[in-house]
Design a protein around this motif. Structure first.
Motif, PDB file in Angstrom:
ATOM      1  N   ASN A 157      -4.085  12.250  -2.069  1.00  0.00           N
ATOM      2  CA  ASN A 157      -4.528  11.333  -2.916  1.00  0.00           C
ATOM      3  C   ASN A 157      -6.017  11.082  -2.884  1.00  0.00           C
ATOM      4  OD1 ASN A 157      -2.131  10.549  -4.074  1.00  0.00           O
ATOM      5  ND2 ASN A 157      -1.795   8.783  -2.633  1.00  0.00           N
ATOM      6  N   VAL A 158      -6.689  11.287  -1.736  1.00  0.00           N
ATOM      7  CA  VAL A 158      -7.872  11.205  -1.458  1.00  0.00           C
ATOM      8  C   VAL A 158      -8.411  12.616  -2.023  1.00  0.00           C
ATOM      9  CG1 VAL A 158      -9.920  11.284   0.307  1.00  0.00           C
ATOM     10  CG2 VAL A 158      -7.950   9.803   0.521  1.00  0.00           C
ATOM     11  N   LEU A 159      -8.017  13.516  -1.776  1.00  0.00           N
ATOM     12  CA  LEU A 159      -8.598  14.949  -2.304  1.00  0.00           C
ATOM     13  C   LEU A 159      -8.289  14.836  -3.909  1.00  0.00           C
ATOM     14  CD1 LEU A 159      -7.390  17.445   0.561  1.00  0.00           C
ATOM     15  CD2 LEU A 159      -9.490  16.670   0.072  1.00  0.00           C
ATOM     16  N   ALA A 160      -7.396  14.447  -4.299  1.00  0.00           N
ATOM     17  CA  ALA A 160      -7.083  14.481  -5.951  1.00  0.00           C
ATOM     18  C   ALA A 160      -8.306  13.661  -6.492  1.00  0.00           C
ATOM     19  CB  ALA A 160      -5.666  13.794  -6.284  1.00  0.00           C
ATOM     20  N   ALA A 161      -8.611  12.538  -5.851  1.00  0.00           N
ATOM     21  CA  ALA A 161      -9.696  11.622  -6.579  1.00  0.00           C
ATOM     22  C   ALA A 161     -11.182  12.075  -5.999  1.00  0.00           C
ATOM     23  CB  ALA A 161      -9.373  10.171  -6.078  1.00  0.00           C
ATOM     24  N   ARG A 162     -11.514  12.979  -5.490  1.00  0.00           N
ATOM     25  CA  ARG A 162     -12.719  13.386  -5.079  1.00  0.00           C
ATOM     26  C   ARG A 162     -13.767  13.624  -6.201  1.00  0.00           C
ATOM     27  NH1 ARG A 162     -11.996  19.220  -2.250  1.00  0.00           N
ATOM     28  NH2 ARG A 162     -10.887  19.702  -4.345  1.00  0.00           N
ATOM     29  N   HIS A 163     -13.055  14.036  -7.364  1.00  0.00           N
ATOM     30  CA  HIS A 163     -14.098  14.173  -8.801  1.00  0.00           C
ATOM     31  C   HIS A 163     -14.016  13.018  -9.771  1.00  0.00           C
ATOM     32  CE1 HIS A 163     -15.138  17.967  -6.856  1.00  0.00           C
ATOM     33  NE2 HIS A 163     -14.129  18.333  -6.758  1.00  0.00           N
ATOM     34  N   SER A 164     -13.377  11.977  -9.279  1.00  0.00           N
ATOM     35  CA  SER A 164     -13.048  10.778 -10.108  1.00  0.00           C
ATOM     36  C   SER A 164     -14.214   9.721  -9.900  1.00  0.00           C
ATOM     37  CB  SER A 164     -11.854  10.385  -9.954  1.00  0.00           C
ATOM     38  OG  SER A 164     -11.567   9.626  -9.113  1.00  0.00           O
ATOM     39  N   GLY A 165     -14.326   8.862 -10.892  1.00  0.00           N
ATOM     40  CA  GLY A 165     -14.802   7.495 -10.440  1.00  0.00           C
ATOM     41  C   GLY A 165     -14.418   6.672  -9.502  1.00  0.00           C
ATOM     42  N   ASP A 166     -13.215   7.150  -9.248  1.00  0.00           N
ATOM     43  CA  ASP A 166     -12.339   6.200  -8.101  1.00  0.00           C
ATOM     44  C   ASP A 166     -12.609   6.673  -6.667  1.00  0.00           C
ATOM     45  OD1 ASP A 166     -11.714   4.483 -10.148  1.00  0.00           O
ATOM     46  OD2 ASP A 166      -9.786   5.442 -10.432  1.00  0.00           O
ATOM     47  N   PHE A 167     -13.252   7.772  -6.486  1.00  0.00           N
ATOM     48  CA  PHE A 167     -13.437   8.358  -5.082  1.00  0.00           C
ATOM     49  C   PHE A 167     -13.619   7.539  -4.074  1.00  0.00           C
ATOM     50  CE2 PHE A 167     -15.563  10.548  -2.050  1.00  0.00           C
ATOM     51  CZ  PHE A 167     -14.381  11.406  -1.262  1.00  0.00           C
ATOM     52  N   VAL A 168     -14.455   6.786  -4.242  1.00  0.00           N
ATOM     53  CA  VAL A 168     -15.065   5.779  -3.009  1.00  0.00           C
ATOM     54  C   VAL A 168     -14.113   4.775  -2.711  1.00  0.00           C
ATOM     55  CG1 VAL A 168     -16.843   3.883  -2.193  1.00  0.00           C
ATOM     56  CG2 VAL A 168     -17.603   6.227  -3.515  1.00  0.00           C
ATOM     57  N   ILE A 176       4.419   9.614  10.819  1.00  0.00           N
ATOM     58  CA  ILE A 176       3.512  10.434  10.082  1.00  0.00           C
ATOM     59  C   ILE A 176       3.790  10.899   8.635  1.00  0.00           C
ATOM     60  CG2 ILE A 176       2.269  11.149  12.181  1.00  0.00           C
ATOM     61  CD1 ILE A 176       3.545  13.971  11.867  1.00  0.00           C
ATOM     62  N   GLU A 177       4.911  10.293   8.305  1.00  0.00           N
ATOM     63  CA  GLU A 177       5.169  10.656   6.956  1.00  0.00           C
ATOM     64  C   GLU A 177       4.426  10.560   5.603  1.00  0.00           C
ATOM     65  OE1 GLU A 177       8.819   7.354   5.879  1.00  0.00           O
ATOM     66  OE2 GLU A 177       9.270   9.103   6.766  1.00  0.00           O
ATOM     67  N   THR A 178       3.757   9.513   6.068  1.00  0.00           N
ATOM     68  CA  THR A 178       2.801   8.991   4.770  1.00  0.00           C
ATOM     69  C   THR A 178       1.373   9.809   4.914  1.00  0.00           C
ATOM     70  OG1 THR A 178       1.984   7.168   6.009  1.00  0.00           O
ATOM     71  CG2 THR A 178       4.086   6.821   4.473  1.00  0.00           C
ATOM     72  N   LEU A 179       1.246  10.173   6.002  1.00  0.00           N
ATOM     73  CA  LEU A 179      -0.327  10.900   5.793  1.00  0.00           C
ATOM     74  C   LEU A 179      -0.619  12.083   5.079  1.00  0.00           C
ATOM     75  CD1 LEU A 179      -0.874  11.145   9.973  1.00  0.00           C
ATOM     76  CD2 LEU A 179      -2.137   9.501   7.972  1.00  0.00           C
ATOM     77  N   LEU A 238      -5.946   4.514   9.276  1.00  0.00           N
ATOM     78  CA  LEU A 238      -6.237   3.833  10.655  1.00  0.00           C
ATOM     79  C   LEU A 238      -4.952   3.259  11.078  1.00  0.00           C
ATOM     80  CD1 LEU A 238      -8.253   3.037  12.833  1.00  0.00           C
ATOM     81  CD2 LEU A 238      -9.014   1.173  11.227  1.00  0.00           C
ATOM     82  N   ASP A 239      -4.188   2.470   9.981  1.00  0.00           N
ATOM     83  CA  ASP A 239      -3.101   1.949  10.183  1.00  0.00           C
ATOM     84  C   ASP A 239      -2.105   2.809  10.739  1.00  0.00           C
ATOM     85  OD1 ASP A 239      -4.062  -0.463   9.267  1.00  0.00           O
ATOM     86  OD2 ASP A 239      -3.264  -0.207   7.159  1.00  0.00           O
ATOM     87  N   GLU A 240      -2.037   3.988  10.049  1.00  0.00           N
ATOM     88  CA  GLU A 240      -0.980   5.008  10.664  1.00  0.00           C
ATOM     89  C   GLU A 240      -1.221   5.602  12.171  1.00  0.00           C
ATOM     90  OE1 GLU A 240       1.838   6.607   9.146  1.00  0.00           O
ATOM     91  OE2 GLU A 240       1.525   4.751   7.891  1.00  0.00           O
ATOM     92  N   ALA A 241      -2.720   5.439  12.465  1.00  0.00           N
ATOM     93  CA  ALA A 241      -3.111   6.064  13.604  1.00  0.00           C
ATOM     94  C   ALA A 241      -2.658   5.142  14.790  1.00  0.00           C
ATOM     95  CB  ALA A 241      -4.539   6.274  13.939  1.00  0.00           C
ATOM     96  N   VAL A 242      -2.795   3.695  14.614  1.00  0.00           N
ATOM     97  CA  VAL A 242      -2.248   2.855  15.340  1.00  0.00           C
ATOM     98  C   VAL A 242      -0.990   2.610  15.530  1.00  0.00           C
ATOM     99  CG1 VAL A 242      -2.158   0.280  15.559  1.00  0.00           C
ATOM    100  CG2 VAL A 242      -4.324   0.993  14.801  1.00  0.00           C
ATOM    101  N   GLY A 243      -0.160   3.086  14.571  1.00  0.00           N
ATOM    102  CA  GLY A 243       1.312   2.948  14.463  1.00  0.00           C
ATOM    103  C   GLY A 243       1.671   4.270  15.459  1.00  0.00           C
ATOM    104  N   ILE A 244       1.097   5.336  15.188  1.00  0.00           N
ATOM    105  CA  ILE A 244       1.420   6.468  15.895  1.00  0.00           C
ATOM    106  C   ILE A 244       1.338   6.194  17.494  1.00  0.00           C
ATOM    107  CG2 ILE A 244       0.513   8.860  16.652  1.00  0.00           C
ATOM    108  CD1 ILE A 244       0.109   9.161  13.425  1.00  0.00           C
TER     109      ILE A 244
END
Length: 136
Positions: A46-57, A37-40, A68-74
């Protein structure tokens, strides 16, 4: 599908075609879990930082895929089943149910409370005036 949910016990869950016992989280399993879980946190930041940018989606989609990959790994680490098998055979309901039941079985809040109580026994209080110590 519904019958599978009604007939399963809280001690196991289906991941694809395999019945998997809900694990007891031993110190060894915790170490493996923490390595996974170290990358979660960085994904979330990163997602929260991009929420007001054009790259959010785009960032959100990449973040969801990585999560999802992390959840599978866990689940793979905790269930001792190959991550590729889980990714190809288990659905999201099975994965989330496995994680939920694992958290419930191991009562992490109680474990943290007990751990804090044990640590509290070892924390020393600062010396206060009148405790018998004299200054030179």
């Amino acid at each position: 599908m519904i019958s599978r949910f009604l007939n399963k016990s809280a001690d196991s869950v289906m991941l694809g075609d395999k019945s998997v016992k809900i694990p007891k989280l031993t110190p060894e399993k915790y170490k493996l879990l923490f390595e996974r879980i170290e990358t979660l946190p960085s994904i979330i930041v990163n997602v929260l930082a991009a929420r007001h940018s054009g790259d959010f989606v785009a960032t959100l989609i990449v973040g969801a895929n990585l999560t999802l990959d992390e959840a599978v790994g866990i689940v793979a680490v905790l269930s001792d089943i190959d991550a590729e098998y889980i990714s190809k055979n288990a659905d999201l309901a099975e994965i989330s149910e496995f994680i939920r039941l694992t958290l419930e079985k191991n009562d992490l809040q109680r474990a943290l409370k007990n751990f804090r109580a044990v640590l509290g026994q070892f924390v020393t209080k600062p010396a206060s005036p009148g405790d018998g110590k004299t200054e030179a």
